[in-house]
Write an enzyme that holds these catalytic residues in place. Structure first.
Site, PDB file in Angstrom:
ATOM      1  CG  ASP A   1      -6.832  -4.502  -2.190  1.00  0.00           C
ATOM      2  OD1 ASP A   1      -7.117  -5.660  -2.536  1.00  0.00           O
ATOM      3  OD2 ASP A   1      -7.342  -3.943  -1.203  1.00  0.00           O
TER       4      ASP A   1
ATOM      5  CG  ASP B   1      -2.033  -1.060   1.055  1.00  0.00           C
ATOM      6  OD1 ASP B   1      -2.588  -1.196  -0.050  1.00  0.00           O
ATOM      7  OD2 ASP B   1      -2.313  -1.765   2.041  1.00  0.00           O
TER       8      ASP B   1
END
Length: 392
Positions: free
Chosen positions: A171, A110
């Site tokens: 993601d 992330d």
């Protein structure tokens, strides 16, 4: 073998009113008013990943989501030219630098969400050298998470942890743009090669034959063989987590921007059809696409907002003569109008009600969340002007 997308639901064929500039200006004005109410509380700290009882607690360097706050500040600065937003966003660079210096919560893919929306955009928009340097440091950390044998970027955790090794998640489609940017910025082709290989493995293993997606998939890091797909946030290993499907739509559309690979937008189209064909009557998805109206399931407005951004990105790629363009334009209008009309958050914190962070862990259910807010704002900006996404 290329598999044709599902036929698109006839609901999207009916002409919809255009999203007029006046409507979009009004919607953006509502966003700015809401951000202005939050701004005094979040100049040195960040809103938490999701609200609690409709209000965001203040946090610092604890999650994967802090970049979405700075992303909204930069959007607000682009829209208004008001330097109060820029000043707060640039002031928060201290936090992103300390995060790297002290290695706080950086064992994650992330890093893209964190540093694209705080530093890369600051560099591109204002020429901030410090922001550029921080983003390049983050890109190097992200690159270190790439396993060349498996061809994937490990999602979370210690790279030496056998339980986490070889795990990619959908993601990451929105995180690999950090590597593409760093490759262009430095000339280091290894960054680009890692990003391209990861997207290829995601397309091959995270996308099922029916164009639904696994949330996660494990690869053997010793021989590169596929192991199994499962879910971390979806209803079941065989269902289709709505936000993951939206990450896939947006990420594969972006993949074409970065690689020129024409299979990427076609894959995004297939995922789009699967997503749109499973929306309820108000066009705002349930948190997993396995659910129907009879299940009384929670919505996930954040997934809807991400999907709009992904579909808008796909429209930039498709020929003007594509026969499905009108249906896609209608779908965007239906989703964004319903988000604005029925799910806009005031008088609470945040922009969109009824988001879901992690249903299985009872986190952020029926609450605003920071990424839903960001992508809702991005969608409105995208639709209101010619604009370069922060993930490009």
């Amino acid at each position: 073998m290329t598999i044709a997308p599902e036929m698109l639901d006839a609901r999207y064929s009916a002409p919809q009113p255009d999203l007029s500039q006046s409507w979009l200006r009004e919607a953006i004005a509502g966003v700015l008013t809401q951000l202005d109410t939050m701004l005094p509380r979040f100049t040195t700290t960040f809103p938490a990943a999701s609200a609690s009882a409709g209000r965001y607690p203040a946090v610092e360097k604890v999650d994967w989501t802090e970049g979405f706050w700075t992303g909204m500040l930069w959007l607000a600065w682009e829209v208004t030219g008001d330097d109060k937003y820029r000043a707060v966003a640039e002031g928060l660079l201290d936090s992103f630098e300390e995060r790297l210096d002290k290695q706080i919560k950086v064992d994650t893919h992330d890093l893209g969400f964190l540093y694209l929306l705080s530093c890369v955009n600051a560099w591109k928009l204002t020429g901030n050298i410090r922001a550029r340097d921080l983003a390049l440091r983050a890109a190097e950390l992200l690159y270190r998470r790439f396993n060349a044998t498996a061809g994937v970027i490990q999602a979370w955790g210690d790279l030496n942890d056998p339980a986490r090794q070889g795990r990619m998640i959908i993601d990451c489609n929105l995180n690999v743009p950090l590597l593409f940017w760093a490759a262009d910025e430095t000339g280091n082709s290894a960054y680009r090669e890692a990003a391209v290989r990861h997207l290829s493995q995601a397309a091959r293993y995270l996308v099922r034959e029916d164009a639904s997606t696994f949330h996660t998939f494990y690869m053997d890091i010793h021989n590169g063989q596929p192991l199994r797909g499962d879910t971390h946030q979806g209803f079941s290993d065989s269902s289709c987590w709505a936000r993951g499907q939206a990450w896939g739509i947006y990420g594969f559309a972006l993949g074409f921007h970065h690689t020129g690979d024409t299979t990427q937008p076609e894959l995004a189209r297939r995922l789009t059809h699967y997503f749109l064909n499973r929306l309820p009557e108000d066009y705002v998805c349930y948190w997993d696409l396995v659910f129907t109206a009879r299940d009384n399931a929670c919505r996930d407005t954040s997934a809807a907002a991400i999907a709009v951004c992904g579909l808008a990105e796909l429209l930039k790629i498709l020929p003007l003569t594509d026969p499905l363009r009108p249906a896609y334009v209608n779908a965007i209008a239906l989703i964004i109008r319903n988000l604005s009309t029925h799910y806009f958050a005031p008088p609470q914190d945040g922009l969109l009600r009824e988001g879901v962070y992690n249903f299985g862990r009872n986190m952020g259910i029926n609450e605003p969340n920071l990424w839903g807010d960001y992508f809702y704002f991005e969608a409105l900006v995208r639709l209101s002007r010619v604009w370069t996404p922060y993930f490009c």
